[in-house]
Scaffold this active site. Structure first.
Site, PDB file in Angstrom:
ATOM      1  N   GLY A 193     -14.937  35.280  58.312  1.00 24.08           N
ATOM      2  CA  GLY A 193     -15.365  34.411  59.392  1.00 24.08           C
ATOM      3  C   GLY A 193     -14.557  34.718  60.632  1.00 24.08           C
ATOM      4  CB  SER A 194     -14.199  36.980  62.916  1.00 24.67           C
ATOM      5  OG  SER A 194     -15.403  37.715  62.847  1.00 24.67           O
TER       6      SER A 194
ATOM      7  CE  LYS B 252     -18.661  37.904  53.169  1.00 28.47           C
ATOM      8  NZ  LYS B 252     -17.260  37.501  53.384  1.00 28.47           N
TER       9      LYS B 252
ATOM     10  NE  ARG C  92     -10.544  43.915  63.456  1.00 29.48           N
ATOM     11  CZ  ARG C  92     -11.103  43.179  62.490  1.00 29.48           C
ATOM     12  NH1 ARG C  92     -11.680  43.757  61.470  1.00 29.48           N
ATOM     13  NH2 ARG C  92     -11.094  41.869  62.562  1.00 29.48           N
TER      14      ARG C  92
ATOM     15  CD  GLU D  45      -9.100  40.731  54.806  1.00 30.96           C
ATOM     16  OE1 GLU D  45      -9.480  40.132  53.786  1.00 30.96           O
ATOM     17  OE2 GLU D  45      -9.877  41.169  55.678  1.00 30.96           O
TER      18      GLU D  45
ATOM     19  CB  ALA E 287     -13.114  39.617  52.796  1.00 29.80           C
TER      20      ALA E 287
END
Length: 401
Positions: free
Chosen positions: A222-223, A156, A356, A205, A312
């Site tokens: 995952g979203s 990933k 964000r 997070e 992530a």
């Protein structure tokens, strides 16, 4: 270690225990961080620490030794409970943006949220905005990454993009923070003063929270975009929960965290199945992790540096993912994709991932969003996912995502 000490007059220093709890909390006078656990606002700077945190997980390493030296100097100068706060970049080989404040005020977030009357007046007009990279280039980046993750060297990788905004006049930082807080009431709100401008955001997070020997983490991977219709919104969350692509992406993250944590823990609990976590714009797959460290000398910063960057935010294996990010992304992330938070001299603290978020300098704003790429990823879908994530910050400037 770059250690710049300011304000050495003892009477200028105040510890957190002496901070006036009844004083009005300001989100922009210095470092500002809200959490359901503990929230703080600071003023002034006793010492800056720019030492890269590449060896921050090593309790005997240069970074940790420098932090302990800074704490000792703060105590000698009259700060009885010094706190280190600020941000660490995505690439921990780059300089940190950390400091020990002169004054620290702790407050309860719920009471702060209830007392604040956010100004939602229009911010300055946006006169120009540009994407980096453009859609075609970003989708090609994703396609290239999908090919690589289909091999044996990389499972990933997380790719990101930027949105640069220019406004008609200088932005009021206080008004901006109030909008961010009001529109993301459950996020970890932060304001980090930089040499020029500030880093602001509302991260969903939690990377690491530590109290005594106990720690907690809550990785997201995952979203799916939320819907205005309640039924459709619930269905979007349910689809995410059973999505093989997103479950695979999430499992990579939790497996990677287990691998780095288990050797330093007396107890570690990672649920086998993720749950749903929601923000105003997105559903996320979430796994609450808790544990107890084996060595009581561990601290919130050592564990945060051990975990950062997680799969992530970077990918797995980490070194291969970081190398591919450097090859594909047409910019340096800097503090984006890093971590922001605090740690006290007793080792307690809290760090969240720097997503964000955006940087603000006068009338210039830069926003950041990323997406995890695995073999089943779709370039078009990843473009839309990053656009949805950017909408959280875009709304703070009076725009719809």
């Amino acid at each position: 270690m770059v250690l710049a000490v300011k304000g050495t007059e003892q009477e200028e220093l105040q510890s957190r225990d002496r901070a006036p709890q009844s004083a009005t909390v300001s989100p922009t006078t210095g470092f500002f961080f809200t959490s359901p656990y503990r929230s703080l606002s600071t003023q002034g700077c006793f010492a800056k620490i720019t030492q890269p945190a590449a060896d921050g997980d090593n309790l005997q390493g240069a970074f940790q030794q420098g932090v302990q030296q800074a704490f000792a100097q703060a105590r000698q100068a009259g700060v009885t409970n010094p706190v280190l706060c600020g941000a660490i970049p995505f690439d921990t080989r780059q300089p940190s943006a950390l400091f020990i404040p002169q004054q620290t005020q702790w407050f309860e977030r719920q009471a702060f949220m209830a007392s604040v009357k956010p100004t939602l007046a229009a911010l300055p007009t946006i006169v120009r905005q540009s994407e980096l990279p453009k859609q075609t280039q970003f989708m090609q980046m994703v396609a290239d990454a999908v090919q690589v993750t289909g091999g044996e060297q990389l499972e990933k990788v997380v790719l990101s993009r930027l949105l640069d905004i220019e406004t008609s006049k200088q932005i009021d930082p206080h008004a901006l923070m109030m909008r961010i807080i009001a529109q993301n009431p459950q996020g970890f709100h932060f304001h980090v003063p930089l040499n020029e401008g500030a880093l602001v955001g509302a991260s969903p997070e939690l990377l690491l929270r530590m109290c005594g020997s106990q720690f907690h983490s809550n990785p997201l991977a995952g979203s799916a975009r939320r819907e205005a219709d309640p039924l459709q919104d619930r269905q979007a969350g349910e689809r995410l929960l059973v999505s093989s692509k997103d479950r695979h992406e999430h499992q990579i993250v939790t497996a990677g965290m287990r691998q780095v944590l288990h050797g330093r823990c007396r107890h570690l609990h990672i649920p086998a199945v993720p749950e749903l976590l929601s923000t105003p714009t997105l559903w996320h797959l979430s796994t609450p992790i808790d544990g107890e460290v084996a060595d009581r000398a561990e601290n919130a910063l050592s564990l945060a540096c051990l975990l950062h960057p997680t799969p992530a935010l970077c990918g797995t294996p980490m070194l291969a993912a970081r190398e591919l990010i450097a090859q594909l992304e047409p910019f340096e992330r800097g503090l984006f994709g890093g971590i922001v938070g605090w740690c006290d001299a007793e080792g307690n603290g809290e760090w969240v991932v720097t997503i964000r978020c955006g940087t603000v300098k006068a009338n210039q704003v830069r926003l950041f969003a990323g997406a995890g790429i695995v073999p089943d990823s779709s370039p078009q879908a990843e473009w839309h996912e990053t656009g949805t994530k950017l909408s959280t910050m875009l709304r703070a400037f009076g725009l719809q995502g």
